[in-house]
Design an enzyme around this catalytic site. Sequence first.
Site, PDB file in Angstrom:
ATOM      1  CD  GLU A 287      -1.212   0.222   3.709  1.00 53.71           C
ATOM      2  OE1 GLU A 287      -2.397   0.551   3.481  1.00 53.71           O
ATOM      3  OE2 GLU A 287      -0.806  -0.054   4.847  1.00 53.71           O
ATOM      4  NE  ARG A 291      -1.679   8.031   7.219  1.00 54.14           N
ATOM      5  CZ  ARG A 291      -0.828   7.239   7.849  1.00 54.14           C
ATOM      6  NH1 ARG A 291       0.323   7.732   8.280  1.00 54.14           N
ATOM      7  NH2 ARG A 291      -1.109   5.960   8.061  1.00 54.14           N
TER       8      ARG A 291
END
Length: 449
Positions: A287, A291
């Site tokens: 993944e 952020r």
Amino acid sequence: MFDKILIANRGEIALRVIRACREMGIASVAVHSTADTDAMHVRMADEAVCIGPPPGTDSYLSIPAIIAACEITGAQAIHPGYGFLSENSNFVQIIEDHELTFIGPTAEHIRVMGDKISAKDTMKALGVPCVPGSAGGVPTLEDAQRIGEEVGYPVIVKATAGGGGKGMKVAQTAADMESAFMTARAEGKSNFGNDEVYIEKYLTTPRHIEIQVFGDGKGRAVHLGERDCSLQRRHQKVFEEAPGPSISPEERAAIGKTCSDAVAKINYIGAGTIEFLYENGEFYFIEMNTRLQVEHPVTESIFGVDLVREQIRVAAGLDMSFIQEDLHINGHSIEVRINAEKLPNFTPCPGRITQYHAPGGLGVRMDSALYDGYSIPPYYDSLIGKLIVHGRDRPEALARLNRALGELIVDGIDTTVPLFHALLQEPDVLSGEYNIHWLEHWLETNLGG
């Protein structure tokens, strides 16, 4: 450059952003729930706005309240920290619609990477190695059983919108598939409102290796090496280090370039982390987090950069202050996550801090929002601090961590500090010979859970 930035978060990460703003001469705005009126980030910011009652859904997750706080204070940009709304593409779109700046990636990049199937497809197209598995969502049990046979057991069934260990179930054999498939779907539906799942090969002894990338949104990007986050409990990281003790300089350069090239091609802006399982010399994408990561300080320590400052710079339209050739690893860094939890069951332990003393000395950094007399509210994540150490090499960093843990005082509540004292006595931890399953097995043997 911005004159004023609102931080849409709380706790240590809000303090982290406030400090970067202060060094850059930018005014900061804290938002808070009524439970956080006396929180340190509220005290440290230049301005503070109460945005609702204690539940996160009514305060830190309330988009209208956060936008209103920007309008009231005149903040021009919003830094999301991590968690809460940091990877909510709808939030980013609303910010843009109000002619404000989101300090992070675009709404489209967050949307694509937030869906694990589209993220995998995108990364595969960009040349990033991926785990073998289903081509997309798996709609029926029959499809799941067929794919399980094709990929080869064991496999892991994952909720498309999952995260934090929720919606992930392992099928060791074909007989386990029905239970894994139905449970992952149910958890995806209840936790994320989406019951779509996909299937991947389950690697038996992998390490969790993540590559820190940073882009300027103009087709330029760099990587800042890797972090090893393999010591995990229930898919939650507890101990992170950089560089990874199992990664060679050649492997680092190769996978780092693959990742930075990939995000450059899509004009990615800001900080991002591309996560892999690593086994037998091979990397498998799992993944991308669009952020700042909880564990970003270990990367800052070994490269001597301020990632939050850099996020603010590129969001304001400035170029990155470094290029790939400027980035060189210096020493070794380790972070441990200090949670307000009672062992051995890791039960949340909110309460009043009767005494707090942060460790110090050369190479020691404590990111925390604690202070004497502070009452930890029961409504939010149990993370209360991050202890980060830096040394010339891994043995020195481990020795420094052991010393710093001995200096840390958090009285009035239970914490996970004893866990790290125990782990630092383990030969496998000291040698770096562990994988993502090691801690779970150790806990079962030593703490009974």
